[in-house]
Design an enzyme around this catalytic site. Structure first.
Site, PDB file in Angstrom:
ATOM      1  N   PRO A  63       0.843  -1.204   0.000  1.00  0.00           N
ATOM      2  CA  PRO A  63       0.000   0.000   0.000  1.00  0.00           C
ATOM      3  C   PRO A  63       0.875   1.251   0.000  1.00  0.00           C
ATOM      4  O   PRO A  63       1.967   1.249   0.579  1.00  0.00           O
ATOM      5  CB  PRO A  63      -0.791  -0.111   1.306  1.00  0.00           C
ATOM      6  CG  PRO A  63      -0.662  -1.535   1.727  1.00  0.00           C
ATOM      7  CD  PRO A  63       0.653  -2.020   1.207  1.00  0.00           C
ATOM      8  N   LYS A  64       0.399   2.305  -0.630  1.00  0.00           N
ATOM      9  CA  LYS A  64       1.117   3.581  -0.616  1.00  0.00           C
ATOM     10  C   LYS A  64       0.512   4.459   0.478  1.00  0.00           C
ATOM     11  O   LYS A  64      -0.625   4.906   0.381  1.00  0.00           O
ATOM     12  CB  LYS A  64       1.032   4.284  -1.974  1.00  0.00           C
ATOM     13  CG  LYS A  64       1.889   5.547  -2.030  1.00  0.00           C
ATOM     14  CD  LYS A  64       1.822   6.216  -3.384  1.00  0.00           C
ATOM     15  CE  LYS A  64       2.771   7.414  -3.430  1.00  0.00           C
ATOM     16  NZ  LYS A  64       2.486   8.399  -2.372  1.00  0.00           N
ATOM     17  N   TRP A  65       1.313   4.708   1.512  1.00  0.00           N
ATOM     18  CA  TRP A  65       0.859   5.500   2.643  1.00  0.00           C
ATOM     19  C   TRP A  65       0.991   6.989   2.339  1.00  0.00           C
ATOM     20  O   TRP A  65       1.927   7.409   1.670  1.00  0.00           O
ATOM     21  CB  TRP A  65       1.664   5.146   3.884  1.00  0.00           C
ATOM     22  CG  TRP A  65       1.472   3.708   4.255  1.00  0.00           C
ATOM     23  CD1 TRP A  65       2.186   2.638   3.808  1.00  0.00           C
ATOM     24  CD2 TRP A  65       0.446   3.188   5.092  1.00  0.00           C
ATOM     25  NE1 TRP A  65       1.680   1.471   4.322  1.00  0.00           N
ATOM     26  CE2 TRP A  65       0.604   1.787   5.123  1.00  0.00           C
ATOM     27  CE3 TRP A  65      -0.578   3.771   5.825  1.00  0.00           C
ATOM     28  CZ2 TRP A  65      -0.223   0.955   5.861  1.00  0.00           C
ATOM     29  CZ3 TRP A  65      -1.408   2.949   6.568  1.00  0.00           C
ATOM     30  CH2 TRP A  65      -1.239   1.557   6.581  1.00  0.00           C
TER      31      TRP A  65
END
Length: 338
Positions: free
Chosen positions: A23-25
């Protein structure tokens, strides 16, 4: 290490050695240094963040089992509608000059650290090690750690990663990062691949700020009409060339309002920067590209695409914006490997 933007989540065999997906935070990118005695937190731009997050300093010193260097993201989690969501506004408020306010915010809106890479362990540098090996070592390091220190999820299943791209936005995440499993860590190089949400909206131009150089338009101020028919500021568009900035001054001159001087809201990042702006009559519409919303505002500065002379300003409402289905952030953090 940085990432190159793609429009889709790539196939795993598109890069030699394969890809791992995470996931891209959307928080503050941070490097955590723990030498066994003290903790330092540095930003992507090499500025110290240590004083702003005393709760993370304390937890890193308490929980990390040996000296290490971690790459990750600082985020703030907020309860929204029975679940959790990334809270960018609360995170941005954490950068405060007053020590007393920093101390109170560390309790009121405590931060979490989500680790996604391990750059050093003990006295050993891992920069040249393949990412697959760094990830395995990171999983071992985090095996017995607990909140607010988290290990980001990872999968090698591209179908699952593409599902994450859709589902995790509902928890406030920013997209998916694809990482070459065989690559070393290369600071400043765009070896990683990122896939973010890209959307467009037609918005009303309601003002502009003069560029910091004192010449030309620095940013356009954008608004939408709410359900009561009132204009509400939603963000800004910038990144114009020198020539275009000067052209915009003349181009927008006929729209300058009778009361042209306004004063914008200040944030923790504006500092002493001049927040005054030139107010324009709400007559011109433009199309912009954006990734997602934070409440009723664009989370980040948007990109100008084109003027829309065919659109009536009154037709530019919040109803056009896509609202992602809700997703609980706690679920995103629950399982590190799939």
């Amino acid at each position: 290490m940085l990432a190159k933007a793609l429009t889709i989540v790539p196939e795993p065999d598109s890069v030699a050695g394969g890809l791992g997906y995470e996931p891209k935070w959307d928080g503050f990118r941070a490097i955590v240094y723990w030498d066994g005695e003290s903790v330092e937190i540095g930003s992507r731009g090499a500025k110290s963040l240590t004083r702003y997050f005393p709760e993370l300093v304390a937890e890193c010193a308490r929980q990390l089992p040996q000296p290490c260097v971690l790459d990750g993201e600082i985020v703030v989690r907020s309860a929204i509608g029975g679940g959790e969501h990334l809270d960018w506004e609360a995170l941005s408020q954490r950068i405060h000059p007053a020590a007393s306010r920093v101390a109170s915010l560390s309790v009121e809106t405590p931060a979490s650290f989500v680790a996604f890479d391990l750059l050093g362990l003990g006295s050993e540098s891992l920069l040249d090690a393949p990412f697959a090996d760094r990830r395995a070592a990171l999983e071992t390091l985090f095996a017995d750690l607990s909140a607010p220190l988290h290990l980001t999820r990872q999968t090698r299943d591209v179908a699952l990663a593409r599902r994450w791209l859709v589902e995790f936005e509902g928890a406030g995440l920013d997209g998916v990062v694809s990482k070459p499993l065989a690559a070393g860590y290369a600071p400043g190089k765009r070896l990683m691949l990122k896939t973010k949400h890209v959307r467009t909206a037609d918005v009303v131009l309601t003002g502009y700020r003069v560029h910091k150089s004192g010449s030309g338009v620095g940013s356009l101020l954008l608004s939408l009409y709410d359900a009561r028919g009132e204009l509400r500021g939603v963000g800004g568009a910038s990144a114009f060339t020198d020539v275009r900035r000067r052209e915009l001054i003349d181009e927008l001159a006929p729209l300058v309002a009778d009361d042209p001087h306004g004063e914008g809201e200040r944030s923790r990042f504006s500092g002493s920067r001049d927040m005054s702006f030139v107010r324009l009559r709400p007559e011109r519409v433009l199309e912009v590209k954006y990734d997602q919303m934070e409440g009723e505002r664009f989370r980040h500065t948007v990109q100008f695409l084109r003027w829309r002379p065919d659109r009536d300003a009154r037709s530019c409402t919040f109803e056009q914006l896509e609202v992602p289905a809700g997703y609980d952030l706690a679920e995103v953090l629950s399982t590190p490997v799939e």
